[in-house]
Scaffold this motif. Structure first.
Motif, PDB file in Angstrom:
ATOM      1  N   ARG A 137      18.765  60.359  51.324  1.00  0.00           N
ATOM      2  CA  ARG A 137      17.406  60.098  50.858  1.00  0.00           C
ATOM      3  C   ARG A 137      16.419  60.071  52.031  1.00  0.00           C
ATOM      4  N   ALA A 138      16.815  59.525  53.153  1.00  0.00           N
ATOM      5  CA  ALA A 138      15.940  59.511  54.331  1.00  0.00           C
ATOM      6  C   ALA A 138      15.698  60.932  54.833  1.00  0.00           C
ATOM      7  N   ALA A 139      16.746  61.752  54.855  1.00  0.00           N
ATOM      8  CA  ALA A 139      16.606  63.144  55.297  1.00  0.00           C
ATOM      9  C   ALA A 139      15.742  63.936  54.321  1.00  0.00           C
ATOM     10  N   GLN A 140      15.906  63.678  53.023  1.00  0.00           N
ATOM     11  CA  GLN A 140      15.068  64.350  52.024  1.00  0.00           C
ATOM     12  C   GLN A 140      13.604  63.974  52.206  1.00  0.00           C
ATOM     13  N   PHE A 141      13.363  62.689  52.383  1.00  0.00           N
ATOM     14  CA  PHE A 141      11.993  62.216  52.564  1.00  0.00           C
ATOM     15  C   PHE A 141      11.365  62.838  53.809  1.00  0.00           C
ATOM     16  N   LEU A 142      12.094  62.820  54.917  1.00  0.00           N
ATOM     17  CA  LEU A 142      11.582  63.393  56.175  1.00  0.00           C
ATOM     18  C   LEU A 142      11.285  64.883  56.003  1.00  0.00           C
ATOM     19  N   ALA A 143      12.209  65.613  55.409  1.00  0.00           N
ATOM     20  CA  ALA A 143      12.014  67.057  55.226  1.00  0.00           C
ATOM     21  C   ALA A 143      10.824  67.335  54.316  1.00  0.00           C
ATOM     22  N   LEU A 144      10.677  66.558  53.254  1.00  0.00           N
ATOM     23  CA  LEU A 144       9.536  66.747  52.349  1.00  0.00           C
ATOM     24  C   LEU A 144       8.211  66.452  53.039  1.00  0.00           C
ATOM     25  N   VAL A 145       8.151  65.362  53.778  1.00  0.00           N
ATOM     26  CA  VAL A 145       6.899  64.980  54.437  1.00  0.00           C
ATOM     27  C   VAL A 145       6.509  65.996  55.503  1.00  0.00           C
ATOM     28  N   VAL A 146       7.452  66.366  56.345  1.00  0.00           N
ATOM     29  CA  VAL A 146       7.138  67.323  57.411  1.00  0.00           C
ATOM     30  C   VAL A 146       6.774  68.685  56.821  1.00  0.00           C
ATOM     31  N   SER A 147       7.481  69.098  55.781  1.00  0.00           N
ATOM     32  CA  SER A 147       7.168  70.376  55.136  1.00  0.00           C
ATOM     33  C   SER A 147       5.784  70.346  54.496  1.00  0.00           C
ATOM     34  N   ALA A 148       5.441  69.243  53.873  1.00  0.00           N
ATOM     35  CA  ALA A 148       4.112  69.104  53.263  1.00  0.00           C
ATOM     36  C   ALA A 148       3.023  69.111  54.326  1.00  0.00           C
ATOM     37  N   LEU A 149       3.250  68.405  55.414  1.00  0.00           N
ATOM     38  CA  LEU A 149       2.260  68.388  56.493  1.00  0.00           C
ATOM     39  C   LEU A 149       2.078  69.776  57.095  1.00  0.00           C
ATOM     40  N   ALA A 150       3.157  70.530  57.208  1.00  0.00           N
ATOM     41  CA  ALA A 150       3.070  71.888  57.764  1.00  0.00           C
ATOM     42  C   ALA A 150       2.305  72.822  56.836  1.00  0.00           C
ATOM     43  N   LEU A 151       2.282  72.509  55.569  1.00  0.00           N
ATOM     44  CA  LEU A 151       1.564  73.337  54.594  1.00  0.00           C
ATOM     45  C   LEU A 151       0.045  73.163  54.715  1.00  0.00           C
ATOM     46  N   ILE A 152      -0.407  72.017  55.165  1.00  0.00           N
ATOM     47  CA  ILE A 152      -1.846  71.722  55.179  1.00  0.00           C
ATOM     48  C   ILE A 152      -2.639  72.698  56.053  1.00  0.00           C
ATOM     49  N   PRO A 153      -2.340  72.841  57.356  1.00  0.00           N
ATOM     50  CA  PRO A 153      -3.147  73.784  58.145  1.00  0.00           C
ATOM     51  C   PRO A 153      -2.985  75.231  57.692  1.00  0.00           C
ATOM     52  N   SER A 154      -1.789  75.586  57.251  1.00  0.00           N
ATOM     53  CA  SER A 154      -1.578  76.952  56.761  1.00  0.00           C
ATOM     54  C   SER A 154      -2.419  77.212  55.518  1.00  0.00           C
ATOM     55  N   ALA A 208      -5.157  75.677  54.748  1.00  0.00           N
ATOM     56  CA  ALA A 208      -6.568  75.691  55.148  1.00  0.00           C
ATOM     57  C   ALA A 208      -6.972  77.071  55.662  1.00  0.00           C
ATOM     58  N   HIS A 209      -6.099  77.687  56.448  1.00  0.00           N
ATOM     59  CA  HIS A 209      -6.384  79.044  56.929  1.00  0.00           C
ATOM     60  C   HIS A 209      -6.506  80.021  55.768  1.00  0.00           C
ATOM     61  N   LEU A 210      -5.593  79.913  54.821  1.00  0.00           N
ATOM     62  CA  LEU A 210      -5.627  80.824  53.677  1.00  0.00           C
ATOM     63  C   LEU A 210      -6.887  80.610  52.848  1.00  0.00           C
ATOM     64  N   ALA A 211      -7.265  79.362  52.648  1.00  0.00           N
ATOM     65  CA  ALA A 211      -8.457  79.072  51.848  1.00  0.00           C
ATOM     66  C   ALA A 211      -9.728  79.594  52.513  1.00  0.00           C
ATOM     67  N   SER A 244      -1.918  87.186  59.278  1.00  0.00           N
ATOM     68  CA  SER A 244      -0.700  86.501  59.729  1.00  0.00           C
ATOM     69  C   SER A 244      -0.734  85.043  59.282  1.00  0.00           C
ATOM     70  N   HIS A 245      -1.908  84.439  59.307  1.00  0.00           N
ATOM     71  CA  HIS A 245      -2.024  83.068  58.791  1.00  0.00           C
ATOM     72  C   HIS A 245      -1.828  83.030  57.281  1.00  0.00           C
ATOM     73  N   ALA A 246      -2.307  84.032  56.576  1.00  0.00           N
ATOM     74  CA  ALA A 246      -2.110  84.087  55.124  1.00  0.00           C
ATOM     75  C   ALA A 246      -0.617  84.195  54.800  1.00  0.00           C
ATOM     76  N   ALA A 247       0.084  85.050  55.520  1.00  0.00           N
ATOM     77  CA  ALA A 247       1.530  85.186  55.309  1.00  0.00           C
ATOM     78  C   ALA A 247       2.226  83.858  55.585  1.00  0.00           C
ATOM     79  N   ASN A 248       1.806  83.179  56.632  1.00  0.00           N
ATOM     80  CA  ASN A 248       2.411  81.889  56.946  1.00  0.00           C
ATOM     81  C   ASN A 248       2.116  80.839  55.885  1.00  0.00           C
ATOM     82  N   ALA A 249       0.959  80.904  55.262  1.00  0.00           N
ATOM     83  CA  ALA A 249       0.650  79.966  54.184  1.00  0.00           C
ATOM     84  C   ALA A 249       1.600  80.182  53.007  1.00  0.00           C
ATOM     85  N   VAL A 250       1.860  81.438  52.683  1.00  0.00           N
ATOM     86  CA  VAL A 250       2.788  81.751  51.596  1.00  0.00           C
ATOM     87  C   VAL A 250       4.187  81.243  51.948  1.00  0.00           C
TER      88      VAL A 250
END
Length: 152
Positions: free
Chosen positions: A4-21, A23-26, A125-131
């Motif tokens: 559960r700790a590993a799931q939480f960490l992976a979800l949070v870090v993955s979600a945070l990584a999605l934010i700037p990507s 933003a670039h796409l938007a 390249s930023h759009a591809a990374n957002a996807v």
């Protein structure tokens, strides 16, 4: 508890990584056709964003760790491994397409003759990374939601 700790960490870090990507796409539709002066001016809003690039290796590690921890269950492990792979592809896209555009323009402070080509390279390249970031987040979520604790 470690799962559960590993799931939480992976979800949070993955979600945070999605934010700037994301933003670039938007921003892409509003920026892609701007004249050179306006485009270079707007690019300065990304000063200091390089630190956010550390989220991608962190997401690779978090998802790879999750894949190892849940390896007794095939699908949750594969989902996490593919999420890590998506983040690795994001780094490859950055180093092969985004970074060369940054370097050729001195982080959008110098205007090379082919700046419009570099702009397209940078934006798409930023759009591809957002996807890829969205796909990775979905894969991480699938890993977390398909994992089942062993019966006691």
């Amino acid at each position: 508890m470690a799962v559960r700790a590993a799931q939480f960490l992976a979800l949070v870090v993955s979600a945070l990584a999605l934010i700037p990507s994301g933003a670039h796409l938007a921003a892409l539709p509003n920026k892609i056709a701007l004249p050179q002066t306006e485009y270079f001016t707007i690019q300065t809003i990304y000063n200091g964003w390089a630190i956010l690039g550390l989220l991608w290796p962190a997401a690779i590690i978090a998802n790879a760790l999750l894949a190892v921890i849940v390896r007794s269950q095939q699908w949750p492990s594969w989902f996490a491994a593919f999420a890590a792979l998506c983040f690795a592809f994001m780094l490859a896209i950055f180093f092969f397409w985004t970074l060369p555009a940054n370097n050729a323009t001195a982080n959008w402070t110098e205007i090379p003759r082919h700046w419009e080509t570099l702009r397209r390279q940078w934006e798409y390249s930023h759009a591809a990374n957002a996807v890829l970031a969205f796909a990775a987040f979905c894969l991480t979520a699938l890993s977390a939601t398909t994992w089942r604790p062993a019966n006691p």
